[in-house]
Design an enzyme around this catalytic site. Structure first.
Site, PDB file in Angstrom:
ATOM      1  N   ASN A 235       0.806  -1.237   0.000  1.00  0.00           N
ATOM      2  CA  ASN A 235       0.000   0.000   0.000  1.00  0.00           C
ATOM      3  C   ASN A 235       0.834   1.279   0.000  1.00  0.00           C
ATOM      4  O   ASN A 235       0.474   2.262  -0.633  1.00  0.00           O
ATOM      5  CB  ASN A 235      -1.026  -0.010   1.138  1.00  0.00           C
ATOM      6  CG  ASN A 235      -0.401  -0.088   2.502  1.00  0.00           C
ATOM      7  OD1 ASN A 235       0.734  -0.546   2.643  1.00  0.00           O
ATOM      8  ND2 ASN A 235      -1.116   0.356   3.506  1.00  0.00           N
TER       9      ASN A 235
ATOM     10  N   GLY B  32       1.606  -6.259   7.543  1.00  0.00           N
ATOM     11  CA  GLY B  32       0.650  -6.901   6.646  1.00  0.00           C
ATOM     12  C   GLY B  32      -0.611  -7.258   7.422  1.00  0.00           C
ATOM     13  O   GLY B  32      -0.902  -6.669   8.470  1.00  0.00           O
TER      14      GLY B  32
ATOM     15  N   GLU C  95       3.222  -5.381  12.517  1.00  0.00           N
ATOM     16  CA  GLU C  95       2.332  -4.221  12.333  1.00  0.00           C
ATOM     17  C   GLU C  95       1.190  -4.722  11.465  1.00  0.00           C
ATOM     18  O   GLU C  95       1.375  -4.934  10.267  1.00  0.00           O
ATOM     19  CB  GLU C  95       3.080  -3.074  11.634  1.00  0.00           C
ATOM     20  CG  GLU C  95       4.245  -2.510  12.417  1.00  0.00           C
ATOM     21  CD  GLU C  95       3.813  -1.640  13.588  1.00  0.00           C
ATOM     22  OE1 GLU C  95       2.679  -1.119  13.564  1.00  0.00           O
ATOM     23  OE2 GLU C  95       4.598  -1.491  14.526  1.00  0.00           O
TER      24      GLU C  95
ATOM     25  N   CYS D 233      -3.849   1.001   6.748  1.00  0.00           N
ATOM     26  CA  CYS D 233      -4.178   0.282   7.978  1.00  0.00           C
ATOM     27  C   CYS D 233      -4.961   1.161   8.938  1.00  0.00           C
ATOM     28  O   CYS D 233      -5.713   0.679   9.768  1.00  0.00           O
ATOM     29  CB  CYS D 233      -2.902  -0.218   8.643  1.00  0.00           C
ATOM     30  SG  CYS D 233      -1.735   1.111   8.951  1.00  0.00           S
TER      31      CYS D 233
ATOM     32  N   GLU E  24       6.673   0.940  16.022  1.00  0.00           N
ATOM     33  CA  GLU E  24       7.499   1.719  15.099  1.00  0.00           C
ATOM     34  C   GLU E  24       7.428   3.169  15.556  1.00  0.00           C
ATOM     35  O   GLU E  24       6.468   3.581  16.200  1.00  0.00           O
ATOM     36  CB  GLU E  24       6.988   1.558  13.655  1.00  0.00           C
ATOM     37  CG  GLU E  24       7.427   0.221  13.109  1.00  0.00           C
ATOM     38  CD  GLU E  24       7.001  -0.094  11.689  1.00  0.00           C
ATOM     39  OE1 GLU E  24       6.168   0.613  11.114  1.00  0.00           O
ATOM     40  OE2 GLU E  24       7.521  -1.097  11.164  1.00  0.00           O
TER      41      GLU E  24
HETATM   42  P1  NAD Z   1      -0.667  -9.574   3.470  1.00  0.00           P
HETATM   43  O1  NAD Z   1      -0.626  -9.985   4.898  1.00  0.00           O
HETATM   44  O2  NAD Z   1      -1.475 -10.385   2.539  1.00  0.00           O
HETATM   45  O3  NAD Z   1       0.819  -9.534   2.869  1.00  0.00           O
HETATM   46  C1  NAD Z   1       1.838  -8.795   3.498  1.00  0.00           C
HETATM   47  C2  NAD Z   1       3.171  -9.326   3.000  1.00  0.00           C
HETATM   48  O4  NAD Z   1       3.345 -10.660   3.450  1.00  0.00           O
HETATM   49  C3  NAD Z   1       3.256  -9.370   1.478  1.00  0.00           C
HETATM   50  O5  NAD Z   1       4.545  -9.001   1.087  1.00  0.00           O
HETATM   51  C4  NAD Z   1       2.996 -10.827   1.170  1.00  0.00           C
HETATM   52  O6  NAD Z   1       3.588 -11.254  -0.039  1.00  0.00           O
HETATM   53  C5  NAD Z   1       3.664 -11.517   2.352  1.00  0.00           C
HETATM   54  N1  NAD Z   1       3.147 -12.856   2.662  1.00  0.00           N
HETATM   55  C6  NAD Z   1       2.001 -13.425   2.236  1.00  0.00           C
HETATM   56  N2  NAD Z   1       1.885 -14.683   2.742  1.00  0.00           N
HETATM   57  C7  NAD Z   1       2.989 -14.898   3.509  1.00  0.00           C
HETATM   58  C8  NAD Z   1       3.442 -15.982   4.309  1.00  0.00           C
HETATM   59  N3  NAD Z   1       2.743 -17.104   4.420  1.00  0.00           N
HETATM   60  N4  NAD Z   1       4.605 -15.826   4.978  1.00  0.00           N
HETATM   61  C9  NAD Z   1       5.318 -14.692   4.888  1.00  0.00           C
HETATM   62  N5  NAD Z   1       4.931 -13.633   4.155  1.00  0.00           N
HETATM   63  C10 NAD Z   1       3.787 -13.727   3.464  1.00  0.00           C
HETATM   64  O7  NAD Z   1      -1.119  -8.045   3.474  1.00  0.00           O
HETATM   65  P2  NAD Z   1      -1.345  -7.092   2.234  1.00  0.00           P
HETATM   66  O8  NAD Z   1      -2.622  -7.440   1.573  1.00  0.00           O
HETATM   67  O9  NAD Z   1      -0.110  -7.034   1.421  1.00  0.00           O
HETATM   68  O10 NAD Z   1      -1.466  -5.681   2.985  1.00  0.00           O
HETATM   69  C11 NAD Z   1      -2.635  -5.264   3.591  1.00  0.00           C
HETATM   70  C12 NAD Z   1      -2.590  -5.500   5.095  1.00  0.00           C
HETATM   71  O11 NAD Z   1      -1.463  -4.823   5.661  1.00  0.00           O
HETATM   72  C13 NAD Z   1      -3.805  -4.896   5.789  1.00  0.00           C
HETATM   73  O12 NAD Z   1      -4.280  -5.809   6.735  1.00  0.00           O
HETATM   74  C14 NAD Z   1      -3.257  -3.654   6.467  1.00  0.00           C
HETATM   75  O13 NAD Z   1      -3.997  -3.220   7.575  1.00  0.00           O
HETATM   76  C15 NAD Z   1      -1.879  -4.100   6.820  1.00  0.00           C
HETATM   77  N6  NAD Z   1      -1.007  -2.942   7.072  1.00  0.00           N
HETATM   78  C16 NAD Z   1      -0.675  -2.645   8.362  1.00  0.00           C
HETATM   79  C17 NAD Z   1       0.108  -1.537   8.650  1.00  0.00           C
HETATM   80  C18 NAD Z   1       0.484  -1.187  10.070  1.00  0.00           C
HETATM   81  O14 NAD Z   1       1.368  -0.350  10.257  1.00  0.00           O
HETATM   82  N7  NAD Z   1      -0.125  -1.784  11.084  1.00  0.00           N
HETATM   83  C19 NAD Z   1       0.559  -0.734   7.604  1.00  0.00           C
HETATM   84  C20 NAD Z   1       0.212  -1.062   6.299  1.00  0.00           C
HETATM   85  C21 NAD Z   1      -0.577  -2.177   6.040  1.00  0.00           C
END
Ligand code: NAD
Length: 504
Positions: free
Chosen positions: A174, A250, A273, A307, A484
């Site tokens: 994002n 994520g 996070e 997020c 963070e």
């Molecule tokens: P996601 O959890 O699907 O993926 C995040 C990352 O993890 C990606 O690079 C993905 O390729 C990788 N990944 C996927 N499966 C994995 C596995 N089994 N093992 C290790 N890595 C793996 O999330 P997304 O769709 O990319 O992002 C959206 C999410 O991120 C939302 O839930 C959002 O709230 C969160 N987010 C949180 C923050 C925060 O600071 N708290 C900031 C930005 C986004």
């Protein structure tokens, strides 16, 4: 030199990844396509790391860490390198903005202020911490069992804060640069080395960042970047026996897999996070125009793919219709279009999958009895555009309201009496998430009482969203582990060590 950089030639050839200061192709020989979400067209190809490449990258990071040239580098020198990188980001801002908009879809202004300038600010903030990492000394109370009657303290005791070691950083799509820097800046300030894996959807600016890291003069192996399609490579990073910490941003769902992988292998440290579903409370005494504008700003930025998106509106029933009228009017006026069109206010979603997911949530909301005030559909054009959508959910427990949609979908429900702190708090806290919350009221006491009771890492009062690296950003409940920002952010990458010296 940076000045001669051309986006067209950068994306015109299959991009290699960065291991041990060298730009290399995957050992498996594969590559994967990267798309422009505003058109759905392929814009670049990137080498697709094999799981074996994780071993190579981790070994490079380990060697750079154990070689001591990085962690024993005078802190002021590490500080200068981080500052140089910040300067290079700014000097290369135009090309970075162009690539971020092309690959992630966000509007140009956001890419410039948040992704590029925000990342430079984060680097400079953590550059400052390099020279302020310190331990403590103290007189300890441990009894003198030697019984030799020595006078005064028998020990000199102090603590050190040392870098954890090799960090595996896994981030989402994002805000790609912000996410990369959110991990790199504190980890590097602490003296750690890093293997970073950008999201498969958005590797381009991170690869350019890798070039700038080398141009700034970071030693080989201190930062390694693995590009990979699918979850195998990041999963292998999280499970790797020679990684000391995994720093993940994520979804909560994948965050749990990361924690599990760490627990099942070497019990590496874990920073998470994760997701959010921000409650936005609007009390009956709020300034309705300001609150409505704040709701819009905090919800539709980056097409709701944040997020901290304020997606769960809880409005005092006495002003509900008035607030929702204003919010819908503002949402309907948002101009949706490609991020590189200066007249666009909101760009597309990241992918066809994400567009479908958001549309499915809207459909489920309608089936569950929600009423659409504005939006509700995907745009009939190429790319992954969905209208800014505002829905009234009389039942706040339906999935579109209580889950994280991560798209431009605002849900709202009336609440009986916003001055009843207990009831409002109960509703705001009725979520597995605890990342952010906001409150709109002119009653100072009520604002502080609610801020104290709401279970979230950050609470905004009468503002949409406001950040500073000096403030800790962290998720309560299932929104994460660790912090963070602030001193706590750099401490996530340091391990305390106690040293006790017998004085005689
Ligand atoms: P996601 O959890 O699907 O993926 C995040 C990352 O993890 C990606 O690079 C993905 O390729 C990788 N990944 C996927 N499966 C994995 C596995 N089994 N093992 C290790 N890595 C793996 O999330 P997304 O769709 O990319 O992002 C959206 C999410 O991120 C939302 O839930 C959002 O709230 C969160 N987010 C949180 C923050 C925060 O600071 N708290 C900031 C930005 C986004």
């Amino acid at each position: 030199m940076s000045e001669s950089f051309s986006v067209a030639s950068f994306i015109g050839q299959t991009r290699p990844m960065l291991i041990n200061g060298e730009w290399v192709m995957s050992s498996g020989g594969e590559a994967f396509p990267v798309f422009n979400p505003a058109t759905g067209e392929e814009i670049a190809r990137v080498t697709d790391a094999a799981v074996a490449d994780v071993d190579t990258a981790v070994a490079a990071a380990r060697q750079a860490f154990e070689g001591k040239s990085w962690r024993r580098m005078p802190p002021a020198e590490r500080c200068r390198l981080l500052w140089s990188l910040a300067d290079l980001l700014e000097a290369n801002a135009d090309a970075l903005v162009e690539m971020e908009v092309m690959n992630q879809g966000k509007v140009m202004e956001l890419a410039r202020h948040l992704d590029v300038e925000g990342s430079a600010d984060t680097l400079r903030y953590y550059a400052g911490w390099t020279t302020k990492i310190e331990g403590t000394t103290l007189d300890i109370s441990f009894p003198d069992f030697r019984g030799d009657g020595a006078q005064g303290p028998a020990y000199h005791a102090y603590s050190l804060r040392q870098p954890i070691g090799v960090v595996a950083a896994i981030v989402p799509w994002n805000v790609p640069l912000v996410m990369a820097i959110a991990k790199l800046a504190p980890a590097l300030a602490a003296g750690c080395t890093v293997v970073l894996r950008p999201a498969q959807e958005t590797p381009l600016t991170t690869l350019r960042l890798g070039e700038l890291i080398m141009e700034a003069g970071f030693p080989p192996g201190v930062v390694n970047i693995l590009t990979a399609n699918g979850p195998e490579v990041p999963a292998a990073m999280a499970a790797h026996m020679d990684v000391d910490k995994v720093a993940f941003t994520g979804s909560t769902q994948v965050g749990k897999l990361i924690a599990e992988a760490a627990a099942k292998t070497n019990l590496k440290k874990v920073g998470l996070e994760l997701g959010g579903n921000r409650p936005v409370i609007i009390c009956e005494d709020a300034d309705i125009d300001k609150a409505a504008q704040g709701v819009i700003d905090g919800m539709f930025v980056n097409a709701g793919q944040m997020c901290f998106a304020g997606s769960r509106l809880l409005v005092d029933e006495r002003i509900f219709d008035q607030v929702m009228g204003r919010v819908s009017e503002l949402a309907a006026a948002i101009k949706v279009g490609p991020g590189n069109d200066p007249s666009s206010d909101m760009g597309p979603l990241i992918s066809a999958v994400q567009k479908q997911r958001v549309c499915d949530y809207i459909e489920s909301g309608i089936k569950d009895g929600a009423e659409i005030l504005t939006g509700g559909k995907a745009l009939d054009r190429p790319g992954y555009f969905v209208e800014p959508t505002v829905m009234v959910c009389r039942d706040p427990s339906i999935s579109v309201m209580c889950e994280e949609v991560f798209g431009p979908v605002l849900t709202a429900t009336p609440i009986k009496n916003a001055s009843d702190i207990v009831e409002v708090t109960k509703e705001a806290n009725n979520t597995p998430y605890g990342l952010t919350a906001s409150i709109w009221t002119n009653d100072l006491s009520r604002a502080h009482a609610l801020a104290a009771e709401i279970n979230a890492g950050t609470v905004w009062i009468n503002c949409a969203f406001a950040f500073d690296e000096g403030l800790p950003f962290a998720g309560h409940k299932q929104s994460g582990w660790g912090h963070e920002g602030s001193r706590l952010g750099v401490e996530e990458y340091l391990e305390p060590k106690s040293v006790v010296v017998a004085l005689s």
